[in-house]
Design an enzyme around this catalytic site. Structure first.
Site, PDB file in Angstrom:
ATOM      1  N   ASN A  72       0.802  -1.227   0.000  1.00  0.00           N
ATOM      2  CA  ASN A  72       0.000   0.000   0.000  1.00  0.00           C
ATOM      3  C   ASN A  72       0.836   1.279   0.000  1.00  0.00           C
ATOM      4  O   ASN A  72       0.403   2.307   0.507  1.00  0.00           O
ATOM      5  CB  ASN A  72      -0.977   0.008   1.181  1.00  0.00           C
ATOM      6  N   HIS A  98       1.601  21.521  -4.411  1.00  0.00           N
ATOM      7  CA  HIS A  98       0.606  22.444  -4.953  1.00  0.00           C
ATOM      8  C   HIS A  98       1.008  23.878  -4.632  1.00  0.00           C
ATOM      9  O   HIS A  98       1.540  24.162  -3.559  1.00  0.00           O
ATOM     10  CB  HIS A  98      -0.775  22.176  -4.342  1.00  0.00           C
ATOM     11  N   ALA A 144       9.206   4.943  11.960  1.00  0.00           N
ATOM     12  CA  ALA A 144       7.800   4.857  11.568  1.00  0.00           C
ATOM     13  C   ALA A 144       7.074   6.174  11.805  1.00  0.00           C
ATOM     14  O   ALA A 144       7.292   6.850  12.809  1.00  0.00           O
ATOM     15  CB  ALA A 144       7.115   3.736  12.341  1.00  0.00           C
ATOM     16  N   THR A 149      10.963  16.183   5.617  1.00  0.00           N
ATOM     17  CA  THR A 149      10.795  17.451   4.913  1.00  0.00           C
ATOM     18  C   THR A 149      12.105  17.984   4.361  1.00  0.00           C
ATOM     19  O   THR A 149      12.098  18.832   3.479  1.00  0.00           O
ATOM     20  CB  THR A 149      10.190  18.511   5.850  1.00  0.00           C
ATOM     21  N   LYS A 150      13.241  17.512   4.913  1.00  0.00           N
ATOM     22  CA  LYS A 150      14.572  17.956   4.484  1.00  0.00           C
ATOM     23  C   LYS A 150      15.463  16.743   4.301  1.00  0.00           C
ATOM     24  O   LYS A 150      15.215  15.687   4.868  1.00  0.00           O
ATOM     25  CB  LYS A 150      15.176  18.885   5.533  1.00  0.00           C
TER      26      LYS A 150
END
Length: 185
Positions: A72, A98, A144, A149-150
């Site tokens: 998944n 976006h 987990a 983000t970096k």
């Protein structure tokens, strides 16, 4: 060419989802079938890859030898796995975002793709989210539920939201990177 990719994606989303996990009876054959379908979608696939059921894989990806895609999981277009890496279930790797128009207070289209690169010998734990433009170094464990983000350096264990380095797990590799960074600056 586009038709072949769409057809392989359709088969992966339908047949690939109902075939058993690799660890179950008939799982090795199911994995081979899913790998054949994924070869019709991505740019390059190495040897001994594992594609578990329910995986959604976009075009243009590169999977090095022994890359394991968890159940998944969603792998965004252009993602590069250097090889010998595995992931738990429900890992999402995004390569686009976006635009947000603050004046009109709404989303205004998609950003251009930013490659995500996953180094060698990487483990991505259950439910990890990797955002566009991130590079994960070699010999890394991402805990987990982390949101990466970096970029993450080699030889570390990193976790959290946002994901940060928690512990150095491969001192030689980590020290080598620190020396190279000091030389570059």
């Amino acid at each position: 060419m586009k038709l072949r990719i769409k057809f392989c994606k359709l088969l992966l989303a339908t047949i690939g989802r109902i075939l058993p996990l690799r660890s179950h009876i008939g799982g090795k054959i199911s994995n081979r079938i899913r790998c054949l379908l994924v070869k019709g979608i991505i740019a390059q696939m190495g040897r001994n890859c594992i594609i578990e059921k329910g995986a959604e894989i976009m075009e243009g990806c590169v999977f090095g030898d022994c890359t394991g895609i968890g159940p998944n999981s969603m792998i965004g277009p252009g993602t590069v796995f250097r090889g010998h890496s595995l992931m738990g279930p429900d890992v999402h790797i995004y390569t686009t975002g976006h635009y947000y128009d603050q004046n009109k207070h709404h989303f205004a289209g998609r950003t251009g793709p930013e490659s995500v690169i996953i180094g060698e010998n990487v483990w991505l734990g259950y439910g990890v989210i990797v955002l566009p433009g991130v590079t994960v170094g070699n010999n890394v464990i991402i805990g987990a539920g982390s949101v990466v983000t970096k970029s993450i350096p080699s030889g570390v264990l990193a976790a959290g939201n946002p994901c940060i380095v928690k512990k150095v797990i491969d001192e030689k590799i980590f020290e080598g990177i620190k020396k190279n960074e000091n030389i570059a600056h």
